[in-house]
Write an enzyme that holds these catalytic residues in place. Structure first.
Site, PDB file in Angstrom:
ATOM      1  N   ASP A 264      45.207-131.175  28.626  1.00 21.26           N
ATOM      2  CA  ASP A 264      46.662-131.286  28.650  1.00 21.26           C
ATOM      3  C   ASP A 264      47.204-129.945  29.157  1.00 21.26           C
ATOM      4  O   ASP A 264      46.545-128.908  29.058  1.00 21.26           O
ATOM      5  CB  ASP A 264      47.234-131.622  27.273  1.00 21.26           C
ATOM      6  CG  ASP A 264      48.663-132.158  27.385  1.00 21.26           C
ATOM      7  OD1 ASP A 264      49.255-132.061  28.486  1.00 21.26           O
ATOM      8  OD2 ASP A 264      49.198-132.666  26.390  1.00 21.26           O
TER       9      ASP A 264
HETATM   10  C1  BGC Z   1      52.181-133.535  27.997  1.00 16.75           C
HETATM   11  C2  BGC Z   1      51.349-134.542  28.756  1.00 16.75           C
HETATM   12  C3  BGC Z   1      51.777-134.554  30.204  1.00 16.75           C
HETATM   13  C4  BGC Z   1      51.644-133.151  30.772  1.00 16.75           C
HETATM   14  C5  BGC Z   1      52.025-133.022  32.229  1.00 16.75           C
HETATM   15  C6  BGC Z   1      52.198-132.172  28.680  1.00 16.75           C
HETATM   16  O1  BGC Z   1      53.123-131.330  28.078  1.00 16.75           O
HETATM   17  O2  BGC Z   1      51.696-133.417  26.688  1.00 16.75           O
HETATM   18  O3  BGC Z   1      51.465-135.806  28.180  1.00 16.75           O
HETATM   19  O4  BGC Z   1      51.025-135.482  30.930  1.00 16.75           O
HETATM   20  O5  BGC Z   1      52.489-132.285  30.040  1.00 16.75           O
HETATM   21  O6  BGC Z   1      53.381-133.162  32.415  1.00 16.75           O
END
Ligand code: BGC
Length: 736
Positions: A264
């Site tokens: 993530d």
């Molecule tokens: C979120 C993810 C997301 C990623 C990219 C993160 O902060 O937890 O779910 O896909 O950002 O935007």
């Protein structure tokens, strides 16, 4: 002349033959993928490999240009394709052709309990991602609903692991038919936003295996997901994005996952752990744009120069690097280098209609006293619509799933359009919640500023309500911070902005009141007895208002069922009863396997609305519930059948649910657990037989001492119902 032509042809032929002979193995798609991977890998330098395993921009990672291996492009997210952001910022790139169709949030999809609609959803979303040239879709999200305060519940599929597992599989398969990888997230135990980067989750193995992992396991083994995203939180004191137990022991070894593990954004914190514990790609580190930044930071990623230096100094070898690159190359061959993948399509009417259909089937009719709904042209000439959520755009906001939608039909506009000239529709806002509408530069374009006082707004609402034949109060939560939004959790179960008091007052002014709750979470309804009709509306995307109007006016007969319990009070929820949410540096899941309805049933706590609940404008009669066998061996299946008849006056659909109760067990078990369901469509007066087959897996529990699933011989009840609390009949079977 002729000789010249013949000579030219011969040269061309020779050249062609030569070219064919020298076609590198990795480019030959007639060859097995694993051979192509090894061939490509053998041609790559260590630097090229290191480059591939971390980001080069907010949402992309490099390929190997020299070898013709393309870049990887990721996109959020679970319910629509995010608009283009700048190379290294969250701000908009300013494209004018990236406005997508916003599909209903996954809470709405799961509430359809319709696997075919999960396929339609995945197909449509996959086509949008493909058209936009993204090869990894950052979704679906399938973290379990543990507390109604979790700010991201709206992105997930509810509290039941079996249901989420059944709904996620068709979604993944359909996305991936487009040559786009579904990246299932967030693995694992990401059940709150509070302290999301730091909190260490303490959960016993039974709860881990029975509640928090099954949907992920289904996504990997049945859905064949090509990618999975690590979570922000810690487990066993180690970050989930480089967690040995989750990624190596469970994901790779127990489940045989052969896809790519993506971190993530900003979820990596340690080079050595990231090297050895099964992470393949690092995104978002240092450049998350949220807390701190550094230009050209990509070289400083944990899996960039720091890793390279460790290899050069001999501190670590290259075995793990090769493994990571193999996984990424497998992703490449499945997506960008799959020459027969379709072209995709974007922001089409077909996709908007798919979203509308899903929204209509996902809306849940929670209560309908004296059949107040559907709106009746004979009785309800003058309709008062009250509440901010009747007009507020919900596709902008909420965090990474925020969308730049091609359009969004508000509930008020949908109602007005459907009402046409047959009705008079008057609107009063009633309260001001959040007048802003901006997320990372995507603006809703609405001016919701209102300088009137709360008293003035209330007075107007009461007047409008008094003069109307029927009131539709459209409120609930929104996508602002501390509500249904990433990064923080809600602070309480109650409705914000003084809605409770307002609804209660309006209900006194006009008893024909409908409450339409727009949210991705349960809310408290202290005024429930005063309000005859209640509808759960979700965040429904582009076609929200049209879908809502269809249901309110009865063009669509509601058939959604809740995928999580609505408690009366926060303390009725397991995590809160034990004061085990959100914790501090650690959060202890003291309720173990008894989450959601499993807790309510164990403790005998009456919910406001139970799991699996949802009404229709017609009625169904269940009869003749039987099993094809009274006893089964360990390798046999049993099929339960039930006749369901539509006893009302209009066509409708019913979700028939099958729960398993273990009558005697060595370990404590829930009163019952969902293990099967089917949605059946019936015309007025029509009857069909629904069959649901289960096997020993559905009768098993996870024995943490043996670290294995156990199907214990003995008696079980198979209960058939219209909700977890509306059981129509049961049969007893014995497992030998
Ligand atoms: C979120 C993810 C997301 C990623 C990219 C993160 O902060 O937890 O779910 O896909 O950002 O935007």
């Amino acid at each position: 002349m002729t000789r010249k032509i013949i000579t030219a042809c011969l040269i061309l032929l020779a050249f062609n033959a030569n070219a064919q002979q020298s076609l590198p193995l990795y480019l030959d798609d007639a060859k097995p993928v694993e051979q192509r991977i090894e061939d490509a890998l053998s041609r790559m330098t260590t630097e090229e490999k290191i480059a591939m395993i971390h980001a080069q921009s907010k949402f992309s990672s490099p390929g190997v240009k020299r070898l013709g291996i393309p870049e990887n492009w990721m996109t959020d997210g679970p319910h629509g394709i995010r608009s283009e952001v700048r190379w290294d910022e969250w701000e908009q790139a300013g494209w004018t052709n990236d406005s997508c169709i916003a599909f209903p949030a996954l809470t709405a999809l799961s509430s359809t309990w319709n696997r075919d609609l999960a396929t339609l959803y995945g197909k449509s979303l996959g086509e949008e991602a493909r058209y936009r040239n993204k090869n990894v879709l950052l979704g679906p999200g399938i973290n379990m609903y543990r507390s109604p305060l979790n700010g991201r519940n709206f992105e997930y599929m509810g509290e039941d692991p079996f249901l989420a597992g059944e709904m996620v599989v068709p979604y993944i398969k359909a996305v991936q038919l487009n040559g786009v990888a579904a990246c299932v997230k967030h693995f694992a135990l990401n059940n709150q936003e509070t302290n999301r980067h730091g909190v260490n989750v303490i959960v016993d193995d039974r709860a881990l295996y029975e509640i928090y992992l099954p949907a992920f396991k289904a996504a990997v083994q049945k859905g064949g997901a090509w990618a999975i995203m690590g979570a922000y939180n810690k487990y066993k004191g180690q970050q989930a994005c480089h967690n040995e137990y989750l990624l190596q022991d469970i994901l790779r070894k127990e489940w045989g996952f052969d896809g790519v593990v993506v971190a993530d954004w900003g979820g990596v914190h340690n080079t050595k752990e990231a090297i050895f514990n099964g992470l393949d790609m690092e995104f978002g580190t240092w450049t998350d744009g949220l807390t701190w930044g550094k230009s050209n930071a990509y070289d400083n990623y944990y899996l960039a120069v720091p890793y390279l230096k460790m290899i050069e100094s001999g501190e670590v070898g290259t075995k793990e690097l090769d493994e990571k690159v193999r996984n990424i190359l497998r992703l490449t061959f499945r997506t960008t280098m799959n020459r027969s993948r379709p072209f995709g399509s974007f922001a089409t009417e077909e996709h908007a209609l798919a979203g509308r259909k899903i929204a209509e089937e996902g809306i849940v009719l929670l209560k309908n006293k004296n059949a107040l709904l559907p709106i009746d042209a004979k009785k309800h000439k003058r309709i008062a619509v009250i509440g901010e959520n009747a007009i507020k755009m919900m596709t902008v906001g909420g965090g990474s799933s925020s969308l730049k939608a091609l359009y969004e039909v508000s509930p008020l506009d949908g109602i007005k359009k459907r009402a046409g000239k047959d009705f008079e529709v008057v609107y009063a806002r009633g309260y001001v919640g959040d007048a802003s509408g901006d997320y990372n530069g995507v603006v809703s374009g609405q001016n919701l500023k209102d300088s009137r006082s709360a008293a003035e707004l209330k007075a107007e609402a009461l007047k409008v309500a008094k003069d109307a034949d029927i009131v539709i109060f459209i409120g609930g939560l929104n996508k602002s911070d501390l509500q249904d939004s990433e990064g923080n959790d809600r602070k309480g179960l109650e409705l914000p902005y003084g809605q409770d008091e307002l609804i209660s007052a309006i209900a006194k002014a006009n008893t024909n009141i409908i409450f339409l709750n727009i949210s991705g979470n349960a809310v408290a309804m202290p005024w429930e007895k005063q309000v005859p009709a209640i509808v759960q509306g979700w965040f429904l995307g582009t076609e929200a208002g049209n879908a809502i109007a269809s249901v309110l006016f009865g063009d669509a007969n509601p058939s959604g069922k809740l995928t999580f319990t609505f408690p009366i009070a926060l303390k009725d929820n397991a995590a809160h009863a034990n004061n085990a949410f959100p914790g501090g540096d650690e959060v202890i899941y003291t309720e173990s396997i008894f989450t959601g309805y499993r807790w309510h049933e164990k403790q005998n706590i009456k919910p406001l609305f139970p799991f699996g609940h949802g009404l229709s404008y017609t009625t169904f009669k269940y009869s003749d519930i039987k099993a094809d066998k009274a006893s089964i061996g360990q390798n046999e299946t049993v099929t339960v059948s039930v006749k369901v008849k539509n006893t009302g006056k209009r066509s409708g659909a019913e979700v028939v649910q099958l729960y398993v109760a273990d009558l005697k067990s060595s370990l404590p078990r829930p009163v019952k657990e969902l293990k099967g369901f089917d949605k059946v469509y019936l015309k007025a007066g029509e009857e069909k037989t629904v069959t649901i087959t289960i096997d020993k897996e559905d009768l098993s529990y996870f024995d943490d001492k043996k670290h294995d699933w156990v199907a214990e011989a003995g008696d079980f009840e198979l209960l058939v119902g219209a909700s977890s609390q509306d059981i129509k009949g049961k049969v007893k079977i014995t497992l030998r």
